[in-house]
Each structure stands twice: as structure tokens, then as C-alpha cells.
Design an enzyme around this catalytic site. Sequence first.
Site, short mmCIF file in Angstrom:
data_model
loop_
_atom_site.label_atom_id
_atom_site.label_comp_id
_atom_site.label_asym_id
_atom_site.label_seq_id
_atom_site.Cartn_x
_atom_site.Cartn_y
_atom_site.Cartn_z
N LEU A 101 -3.87 0.26 -5.07
CA LEU A 101 -2.42 0.41 -5.08
C LEU A 101 -1.94 0.42 -3.64
CD1 LEU A 101 -1.80 3.29 -7.69
CD2 LEU A 101 -1.48 0.84 -8.04
N ASP A 102 -0.75 -0.10 -3.38
CA ASP A 102 -0.14 0.02 -2.05
C ASP A 102 -0.03 1.49 -1.68
OD1 ASP A 102 0.17 -2.72 -2.06
OD2 ASP A 102 2.32 -2.66 -2.53
N VAL A 103 -0.04 1.76 -0.39
CA VAL A 103 0.03 3.14 0.08
C VAL A 103 1.29 3.85 -0.42
CG1 VAL A 103 1.13 2.50 2.28
CG2 VAL A 103 -0.19 4.63 2.13
#
Length: 271
Positions: free
Chosen positions: A124-126
Site C-alpha cells: 500500500l502507498d505510505v
Amino acid sequence: MKFTVPEKFDGSTLEEALIALHIPKKEMHWLRMSKDIVINDEVQPVKTELKTGDTVTLPDFSEASSYKKSSMQAAILFEDENLLVASKPPGQKVHPNEPGEHNTLVNDVINTVASEYIEPVHRLDVDTTGLVLMAKNAYMKKMLDYMLSENKIKRIYMGHVKKNSKITAQKIKAPLGKKPHTNIFHVTRTGKDAVTHIISKKVTDKYEELTIELETGRTHQIRAHMKHLNAPLVGDKLYGGPPSPYLHLYGYKVSFNHPITGEEISVTLDV
């Protein structure tokens, strides 16, 4: 890896069962040479015929994960002997990218569960909140990697866009590439294939709430595709979304059939 033989492998050899579970040729060759396979507390060869309910313990061909323990506890929403689903808060990386990083989700998970091996199956993106599936041994990682490549792991996201966006349920098939000298991805003919499905839309008091399913898993895929539709996500500063202190994108649901048992596993985030 330890597992109980399900009914579907009754009468199969262990070798046949592991091939059906998509253990790669390299690891299969290693197991054929191994003297450390244990079935029902007895050392057995890989050609041994299995019966439902047998307990199989396979020798580990991998090293323990190199991630260090953090001082934080991870939220584990599902766990068995071989895999788990953890919830990642916004602003946290899934795994370290730089030497000395010990504050990622993986570091927290290793501090929380009794397993020396933890590897994420997807990312997942940060800035994205949500569910991450992880393997607790290298055999399971191989199985789940195969399932992910065959789109047998369903990942459902929830995202908010501004009202009157004119977004409808649709399939977005638009290749994505990175803009030079930036962290921004955009639709370009020279990009990598990227497919996103907008499944449904619900209008709330403040936003339009989209239910989104990924078919591919490119970096910033949902965010870049929503920008392409002229409806960037709320709080997405990088892609020009309406202002909010945080990105309104959630890895909301992960569902799949367990590689070994075939049991349907479905984990949903409480948003």
C-alpha cells in the site's frame, strides 16, 4: 511450514500436493533431496501418499526475515499458522526501504506475532490506510505470490472524491508511467498496463464514496487513474485532490481462498 492435509489431497502424494500448490521447481527439487520431511511425527519422503488429517511439517528453505522488531504492536485482523492480514495506519510504510528503518508495518508485525519470517504479499502507498496480506513462511509466500499473479486475491478499496464528479461504475484500462524527475505517475502510452475497476458509487453528506477493485497493482494506480478521470481523491496533495489532512483511500477488503484448505478468507477494515 506445518499444515493439516485437507480432503482435496486425500490419496495424493505430498509431491503432487505441493506441485498443485504451485511450489516452484527449485524448491521441489530441494524437497526431493530432503531427509527432514515429517508426516505424522515420522520422517517420510516426498513421494509419501497423504490421507485427510495427516500433519505435515516441511523443512524451511529460507532464512528468517532481516527486518528488526519495532517497539509497537500491529493490528492483526486475521492469522493462522502460515499467513496473516494486518492493518496499516496512514503515514506508515509497509516495509523498510532504507537501512536503519525500523518503524514500518512489517517491523510492527514481527514485534507482534510469533514468527521469524514475515513478508508482505502486496503493498500500500505510505499515505493509504488499510489491509496488507503477509506470509509467515517462504512456502506460503510462493503460493500467495502465484495467487496474486493470477488475480486470485481480491483487493477492494474505498475512496472519496468530491460531489458531482460524474464518476460512474467502469473499467479503467490505462497504462501508467512515472513523470521524469517527479514522484507522480500518469497515463502514458509507454507506461505499464494498469487496470482499475470502479464497482460502485454512494453519495454521502460530504463526498462520493467509491468502491474500487484492483486488477493490477501499479504504484499510485488508483490515485493516478482518478486524476486521469479528473476526480482526484480527497486529501491527495500529490494529484491535486480536494483538501483534507489525510488521503481518503482505504485498503478496505482482502478476500481469497486459502491456498491449502480452500477455505474462503475475507477480512474487512472497520472504516
